[in-house]
Every structure is written in structure tokens, then in C-alpha cells.
Design a protein around this motif. Structure first.
Motif, PDB file in Angstrom:
ATOM      1  N   GLN A 186     -47.038   2.925  20.428  1.00 38.01           N
ATOM      2  CA  GLN A 186     -45.816   3.108  19.964  1.00 38.01           C
ATOM      3  C   GLN A 186     -44.843   1.849  20.374  1.00 38.01           C
ATOM      4  O   GLN A 186     -44.286   1.346  19.888  1.00 38.01           O
ATOM      5  CB  GLN A 186     -44.518   4.735  20.107  1.00 38.01           C
ATOM      6  CG  GLN A 186     -43.767   4.274  19.185  1.00 38.01           C
ATOM      7  CD  GLN A 186     -43.831   4.841  18.350  1.00 38.01           C
ATOM      8  OE1 GLN A 186     -44.385   5.092  16.929  1.00 38.01           O
ATOM      9  NE2 GLN A 186     -43.473   3.476  17.587  1.00 38.01           N
ATOM     10  N   GLU A 187     -45.554   1.617  21.771  1.00 41.20           N
ATOM     11  CA  GLU A 187     -45.041   0.543  22.204  1.00 41.20           C
ATOM     12  C   GLU A 187     -45.064  -0.763  22.030  1.00 41.20           C
ATOM     13  O   GLU A 187     -44.743  -1.562  21.484  1.00 41.20           O
ATOM     14  CB  GLU A 187     -44.860   0.283  23.902  1.00 41.20           C
ATOM     15  CG  GLU A 187     -44.008  -0.168  24.876  1.00 41.20           C
ATOM     16  CD  GLU A 187     -44.304  -0.679  25.890  1.00 41.20           C
ATOM     17  OE1 GLU A 187     -43.787  -0.073  26.359  1.00 41.20           O
ATOM     18  OE2 GLU A 187     -45.550  -1.071  26.198  1.00 41.20           O
ATOM     19  N   ASP A 236     -44.200  -0.974  17.969  1.00 36.19           N
ATOM     20  CA  ASP A 236     -42.383  -1.392  18.241  1.00 36.19           C
ATOM     21  C   ASP A 236     -42.479  -3.020  18.672  1.00 36.19           C
ATOM     22  O   ASP A 236     -41.187  -3.360  18.386  1.00 36.19           O
ATOM     23  CB  ASP A 236     -41.168  -0.750  19.335  1.00 36.19           C
ATOM     24  CG  ASP A 236     -41.376   0.480  19.287  1.00 36.19           C
ATOM     25  OD1 ASP A 236     -41.712   1.434  17.539  1.00 36.19           O
ATOM     26  OD2 ASP A 236     -41.087   1.438  20.113  1.00 36.19           O
ATOM     27  N   ASN A 237     -43.109  -3.781  18.906  1.00 33.72           N
ATOM     28  CA  ASN A 237     -43.150  -4.762  20.025  1.00 33.72           C
ATOM     29  C   ASN A 237     -43.390  -5.517  18.250  1.00 33.72           C
ATOM     30  O   ASN A 237     -44.147  -6.476  18.718  1.00 33.72           O
ATOM     31  CB  ASN A 237     -43.575  -4.767  20.337  1.00 33.72           C
ATOM     32  CG  ASN A 237     -42.958  -4.800  22.257  1.00 33.72           C
ATOM     33  OD1 ASN A 237     -41.569  -4.897  22.272  1.00 33.72           O
ATOM     34  ND2 ASN A 237     -43.139  -3.888  23.214  1.00 33.72           N
ATOM     35  N   SER A 276     -48.627  -2.274  10.646  1.00 34.90           N
ATOM     36  CA  SER A 276     -49.046  -2.144  12.157  1.00 34.90           C
ATOM     37  C   SER A 276     -50.321  -2.477  11.939  1.00 34.90           C
ATOM     38  O   SER A 276     -51.240  -2.813  12.949  1.00 34.90           O
ATOM     39  CB  SER A 276     -48.471  -1.349  12.837  1.00 34.90           C
ATOM     40  OG  SER A 276     -48.818   0.777  12.304  1.00 34.90           O
ATOM     41  N   LYS A 286     -42.013   4.929  11.363  1.00 35.00           N
ATOM     42  CA  LYS A 286     -41.470   4.852  11.943  1.00 35.00           C
ATOM     43  C   LYS A 286     -42.998   3.979  13.108  1.00 35.00           C
ATOM     44  O   LYS A 286     -42.961   3.562  13.978  1.00 35.00           O
ATOM     45  CB  LYS A 286     -42.068   6.488  12.898  1.00 35.00           C
ATOM     46  CG  LYS A 286     -41.606   6.503  14.743  1.00 35.00           C
ATOM     47  CD  LYS A 286     -41.515   7.409  15.251  1.00 35.00           C
ATOM     48  CE  LYS A 286     -41.504   7.358  17.033  1.00 35.00           C
ATOM     49  NZ  LYS A 286     -42.132   8.919  17.009  1.00 35.00           N
ATOM     50  N   LYS A 300     -45.126   1.843  11.381  1.00 36.28           N
ATOM     51  CA  LYS A 300     -45.171   0.630  10.838  1.00 36.28           C
ATOM     52  C   LYS A 300     -45.860   0.211  10.201  1.00 36.28           C
ATOM     53  O   LYS A 300     -46.523  -1.105   9.773  1.00 36.28           O
ATOM     54  CB  LYS A 300     -44.705  -0.426  11.759  1.00 36.28           C
ATOM     55  CG  LYS A 300     -43.400  -0.731  12.137  1.00 36.28           C
ATOM     56  CD  LYS A 300     -43.097  -1.870  12.540  1.00 36.28           C
ATOM     57  CE  LYS A 300     -41.626  -1.860  13.911  1.00 36.28           C
ATOM     58  NZ  LYS A 300     -42.039  -3.046  14.768  1.00 36.28           N
TER      59      LYS A 300
END
Lengths: 315, 252
Positions: A14-15, A18-19, A146, A216, A218
């Protein structure tokens, strides 16, 4: 111990998301992320392939040589998109033929728009302008998805789709400014495709079961309703510019929000078509299944021949 | 003047071959035996329609009566179409489509190679453009002959049936009449004699590798070059011409 590892893996996953770091085929990913992508990308691939049928329908009847060539090229592009997308599905460990069999048994879905018939030449314009136009709205954000292979496939797909959209708009605007018969043909087609096109973005956000998680992760970057609104805001002025009437007596422009507001969307029709009760659901899937069945002897021959060559080369 | 009439007729015949075969192949779109073949068939059709456009536009120029490629492609009666009977035959199964394509591609490659030296600059230019794609088509159709002929028992028997049913249309590939004779004399087109021999050598070698037998029945069917067609052409024209006939004199 194992539990901890998975939690840690999920955290790192998830990190990355998120990045805005792309997930690649060999990276660890949660099983649900993988399954969501397999479902979504294979549906997208099926839509490209089933989508060849309503347009393929008009190739032999195209009104002139240039239109015939452009339509052939467009349908060929769609087959090509299907091919990249099936390849993207394979990077997730799924089998292309198995996902195709899911389409044939009705387990896998494809874009409902292709369950509507193409009954006039103007529909080649409507499909390019509205259906490919809506597809672009949906797909441009997926270029930032993503999952790396899907995002990269979408960059190329979107380039070709924008050419498709332009040729569709060219067809429909020529008709809309043509003879009275052509104008009527354009309006009649627009009347049939407008509502199904705006339903292409899927159910309202409140009824969309996959949206929150996909956002969430992406995989999805905008909600259905956001994308639908963008499409409507772009398309209404185009229709007005070429003199077509939007088949929605409640349509109005809200000066405060700067957006167009449509009348109520017939979601009953949408769900019926999704369930398989659209005008052409059976015809479309039957045509695909028949192509696979009729081609079985060809594929078997190719495999048998390849096997014989292998034996011959080895000896 | 005489030369122009003959050249018009010749270019029309070639253009009609590309147009009608392109139409037939396009019927496969969305129905191919595997996605890669769907793409290949659509691409072949697209090449043929492109050739038809170049040839029929040129025919219109030679004729000089103000007809463009579309007017020629879409607005003639059946007897005015001069394509080979071979190219209007139905698609049948994938093997029959490939057999028809193989006979045609093998012929077209040899023809285009020679037309590169045509004294007619435009015809030589069209040949140059078309030869490259025709070589790809021929490679593709030849490979399928071998795979299907030497694949399974079923594929062997199916493709042999297609060979048997289409063989009778192959002699017309080499049709010659006064149109051809006068253009040969002027160095605009090659003689068919050398082409026919070379075609037979190539076709025989591939079919042998494919373990297929050329029929011994040498009955020939001809007529397309003088506008006498099989029953199939009427149905092709009904679709091809539908829009132009139903909505005449409009821009699309």
C-alpha cells in the motif's frame, strides 16, 4: 509469524501505491488485488473483442472505399487492443483461453454497450464518437493505474482510441450536416446510443460495489459518476455544435456548478442488459463461441504440425 | 484511344480482383479461428481494399469520363465487374479461404514483380506498392497450406476438399484476350505464359510439402474477366452497393 509477514507485505504494498510506484508482475500483491485486475483487464479485453462485432457488421456495407478502409483499420486496432490486454492478463498468472471461456459461458462480462444492435451506417459514427469517446474518458486515467503492464498498455490503446473517436465524430458530423435523410439517420442513431453511452460508466457511485477498494489501490482513479459527468459536459456541446438534439427533455445546464444535469437514467434497462437481456447479448456471445468452435480444427492442425516439426528437427 | 480503352479494361480487372477479394476476406472480421488470425485477415482485407482504391481511381483517370474510384467500385451492374470467378467464391471454412488466397497471392506476386517494369509509370508504381504486401500475404497463405495439409487427418481432408473445389477456377488467373495482347505488345503488361509456368511450379512445390494432391480433373471455369459471374457476385454487390444505391448522390 506468517500473519505478521503478510501484514507487513500489505503495508509495503500500500505504501508503494500511495507513493505512485508501479506494481510489476513479479512484485508481491494481495490476492484480491490480483483477482480484481484479472477481472477488470479480461473484461476490458473481452469488450475489445466483442466490440469488433457490431462494427464488423458494417464493413461490407460501408458507403465508400475510404470509409471501408478506415473501418477495417479501426476494427483491426480493436483486435490488437484485445491482444495486448490478454497479454496483460497473462502477466497476472491467468490463462488467456480460460478467461475467454469465461466469456463464452457468461461468467465474465464485457461492456454492455455492445449488446445494442448497429442498424444504420450512422451507428459507425455514434460508436466512434460516443462509445469510444466514453471509453477514452474511462481509460485515460487507467494510464496512471497502479499496475504497470495495464497502465502501459493503456497508453497505446488511448492513442488509437482518440483516432477512433475523431473518425466517428467526422462520420456523424458529416451526416448531421448532410441531406435530410442523412440528418435523420444521424439523429435516429444518436437517440439510440446516447443513454447506453452514458450508462457505460457503470452504476452510480452509491451502487458501485468495487469502486472504493479500486480507488484505494489506484486501479481506478475517478468514480463512475465523475467520469460520466466529464463525458456529458464534453459531449453535449459537441452535439449542439453539429445540430443534433439530445434525447433528454430534462437536460439542463447548471450555471452554478458549471455542469450539465441529465434526466433520470433508466438503471433497470442497464441491469437487464448486464444480466443478459439486452437486444444482442446472445448473438454476440454466440458469435464468439462459434468462432472458437469453428476454429478448433485449425488450432489443432497448427499444434500437430508444430509437434511434427519438433520431432523432425530433433532427429 | 484504343490503348486507353484496353488499359482501362485491364486496370479495372485488377481493381475488381482486389475489391471483391477484399470484400470476401473482410467477412471474417471478428470471426477468425484465433485472435492473431483475425488481425491477419483484417489486415489482408485492408491491403486489398487499398489496392482496389489505387487501381479503380486510376481506371477512372484513364477513362476520363469523370468517374472516381467510388463511382466505379459501387455503381456498376454485375456484368460490368471483371474480377476472377475465384475471388468471388464463398469463404467456406478457414482452409477454403486460405486456399483461395494462396492461389491468388501466388499469381499476384508474379504479376506485380513483372509490372514493376511496365512502361506505364502509374501501373508500375501501384505494383511496387502492392508487391511488398502481397509477399507477406503469400508467405502467410503458403504457411497455412503446409500446416493444414500436414496437420491432422481432419485438417488434411478439409484442405484437400478446398483444393478440389477451387482448382477449376485457377486457369482463369492466366486469362488473356485482345485487351492483354495489345498491352503486351506495347510493353505495358507482361505475357501470362511465363507467369503460368512459374505459378504452377511454386504452387506445386508448396502443395507437395503440404502432402496435398492437385486434382487430375482439369475442367476449367471461366467468365469473370468478361463479366459472366457465378451466383455469388450478386449477393456481394447487394451488400457492397447497399448504401450507394439506397442513398444516391450523397457524401459520406
Amino acid at each position: 509469524m506468517k500473519e505478521v509477514n503478510i501484514t507487513e507485505l500489505e503495508r509495503r504494498f500500500q505504501e508503494k501505491i500511495d507513493n505512485d510506484i508501479k506494481i510489476e508482475p513479479r512484485d508481491w500483491m494481495p490476492e484480491e488485488y490480483r483477482q480484481t485486475l484479472i477481472r477488470q483487464i479480461s473484461q476490458h479485453a473481452h469488450s475489445e473483442i466483442v466490440g469488433m462485432l457490431p462494427e464488423g457488421n458494417w464493413i461490407t456495407r460501408a458507403p465508400n472505399l475510404r470509409r471501408k478502409a478506415v473501418l477495417l483499420a479501426k476494427v483491426q486496432d480493436e483486435a490488437g487492443h484485445g491482444l495486448y490486454l490478454y497479454s496483460a492478463v497473462e502477466t497476472l498468472g491467468a490463462d488467456r483461453e480460460a478467461t475467454i471461456d469465461d466469456l463464452h459461458t457468461g461468467k465474465a462480462k464485457y461492456s454492455s454497450i455492445f449488446n445494442y444492435p448497429t442498424t444504420s451506417w450512422a451507428d459507425m459514427g455514434s460508436i466512434g464518437w460516443l462509445v469510444d469517446g466514453a471509453a477514452i474518458m474511462n481509460q485515460v486515467p487507467i494510464c496512471r493505474c497502479s499496475y504497470g503492464p495495464y497502465a502501459r498498455a493503456m497508453v497505446r490503446v488511448c492513442k488509437e482510441e482518440s483516432f477512433h473517436q475523431r473518425q466517428g465524430f467526422e462520420i456523424i458530423s458529416l451526416l448531421a450536416q448532410g441531406t435530410p435523410e442523412q440528418k435523420a439517420m444521424a439523429q435516429e442513431s444518436f437517440n439510440r446510443f446516447w443513454w447506453p453511452a452514458i450508462m457505460m460508466f457503470g452504476p452510480n457511485d452509491a451502487d458501485s460495489k468495487h469502486t472504493a477498494q479500486s480507488m484505494k489501490w489506484k486501479i481506478k482513479r475517478n468514480t463512475n459518476d465523475e467520469l460520466r459527468q466529464m463525458f456529458i459536459d464534453v459531449t453535449v456541446p459537441q452535439a449542439e455544435m453539429i445540430g443534433l438534439t439530445i434525447p433528454d427533455k430534462d437536460l439542463k445546464f447548471n450555471k452554478e456548478t458549471g455542469h450539465y444535469e441529465t434526466g433520470p437514467i433508466d438503471w433497470d434497462e442497464f441491469w437487464e442488459v448486464v444480466k443478459g437481456n439486452g437486444p444482442c447479448n446472445k448473438e454476440r456471445v454466440d458469435a464468439r463461441r462459434k468462432a472458437k468452435e469453428d476454429g478448433l480444427w485449425v488450432r489443432e492442425a497448427a499444434m500437430a504440425y508444430a509437434e511434427k516439426r519438433k520431432v523432425k528437427n530433433a532427429s | 484511344m484504343e490503348k486507353n480503352t484496353n488499359l482501362f479494361e485491364y486496370v479495372l480487372r485488377m481493381g475488381d480482383d482486389s475489391l471483391i477479394l477484399g470484400h470476401r476476406v473482410s467477412e471474417w472480421c471478428g470471426h477468425g479461428p484465433i485472435l492473431e488470425e483475425d488481425i491477419a485477415l483484417t489486415n489482408i482485407s485492408l491491403d486489398l481494399i487499398g489496392q482496389a482504391t489505387n487501381l479503380l481511381e486510376y481506371a477512372g483517370e484513364i477513362e476520363g469520363k469523370g468517374r472516381d474510384g467510388d463511382a466505379i467500385a459501387f455503381l456498376r451492374c454485375d456484368r460490368e465487374y471483371k474480377n476472377l470467378l475465384l475471388v468471388e467464391q464463398t469463404n467456406g471454412d478457414f482452409g477454403k479461404t486460405m486456399m483461395r488466397q494462396f492461389f491468388f497471392d501466388a499469381f499476384r506476386r508474379l504479376l506485380f514483380e513483372r509490372l514493376l517494369k511496365s512502361s506505364d509509370i502509374q501501373l508500375a508504381a501501384i505494383a511496387d506498392k502492392s508487391l511488398k504486401e502481397t509477399k507477406y500475404h503469400l508467405k502467410h497463405s503458403s504457411e497455412w497450406m503446409i500446416r493444414l495439409g500436414d496437420g491432422t487427418d481432419e485438417s488434411h481432408s478439409r484442405i484437400q476438399d478446398s483444393l478440389d473445389s477451387l482448382w477449376k477456377y485457377t486457369n482463369e488467373l492466366f486469362f488473356m484476350d485482345e485487351v492483354d495482347f495489345s498491352l503486351i505488345k506495347e510493353g505495358i503488361i507482361p505475357s501470362m505464359d511465363g507467369i503460368q509456368e512459374e505459378w504452377l511450379v511454386y504452387v506445386t512445390s508448396i502443395l507437395e510439402e503440404a502432402t496435398l494432391s492437385i486434382p487430375t480433373n482439369n475442367w476449367k471455369q471461366e467468365g469473370g474477366r468478361i463479366g459472366k459471374h457465378t451466383e455469388h457476385l450478386g449477393f456481394i454487390l447487394a451488400e457492397l452497393q447497399y448504401m450507394q444505391r439506397a442513398y444516391p448522390n450523397m457524401k459520406w
